[in-house]
Design an enzyme around this catalytic site. Structure first.
Site, PDB file in Angstrom:
ATOM      1  N   CYS A  81       9.905  91.146   7.101  1.00 27.85           N
ATOM      2  CA  CYS A  81      10.436  92.113   8.062  1.00 27.85           C
ATOM      3  C   CYS A  81      10.400  91.568   9.485  1.00 27.85           C
ATOM      4  CB  CYS A  81       9.694  93.435   7.973  1.00 27.85           C
ATOM      5  SG  CYS A  81       7.936  93.318   8.323  1.00 27.85           S
ATOM      6  N   TRP A  82       9.415  90.751   9.799  1.00 30.50           N
ATOM      7  CA  TRP A  82       9.308  90.160  11.138  1.00 30.50           C
ATOM      8  C   TRP A  82      10.530  89.292  11.444  1.00 30.50           C
ATOM      9  CZ3 TRP A  82       9.413  84.890  10.995  1.00 30.50           C
ATOM     10  CH2 TRP A  82       9.137  84.302   9.753  1.00 30.50           C
TER      11      TRP A  82
END
Length: 107
Positions: A81-82
């Site tokens: 997700c980063w």
């Protein structure tokens, strides 16, 4: 390209491209090999990963078609997700995307 661009770990795009063209080889990143450890910190929890090049997925691949949008990006099963969030932020301003990516959108 941009004068402020610094090669990561000595990987200068123009030099790498020239070398691959001269040797008639496809680029294989020694810093991001096609192994599970490149994708997972604590082991593979999604099953076998099949590494493919874009032309193995379709005959005329493009990263983007008709421009870039933050809505073009979706997180899959990798738990990255980063990375997706960072790309989405960059995609909201196309000029920023071009500063960090050599992948130009398909017109």
């Amino acid at each position: 390209m941009f004068s402020s661009v610094k090669a990561y770990e000595g990987q200068a795009y123009a030099s790498l491209k020239k070398q691959c063209l001269q040797n008639k080889t496809l680029f294989e990143d020694p810093l991001f090999p096609t192994v599970d450890e490149s994708l997972f910190y604590q082991g593979n929890k999604i099953g076998r990963v099949h590494w493919k090049r874009p032309k193995e997925l379709c005959s005329d691949p493009h990263l983007f078609v008709d421009g870039i949008s933050a809505h073009d990006l979706h997180q899959g099963q990798l738990g990255n997700c980063w990375f997706v969030a960072a790309c989405s932020s960059l995609a909201s301003r196309e000029s920023l995307w071009h500063k960090v990516s050599l992948c130009l959108p398909h017109a």
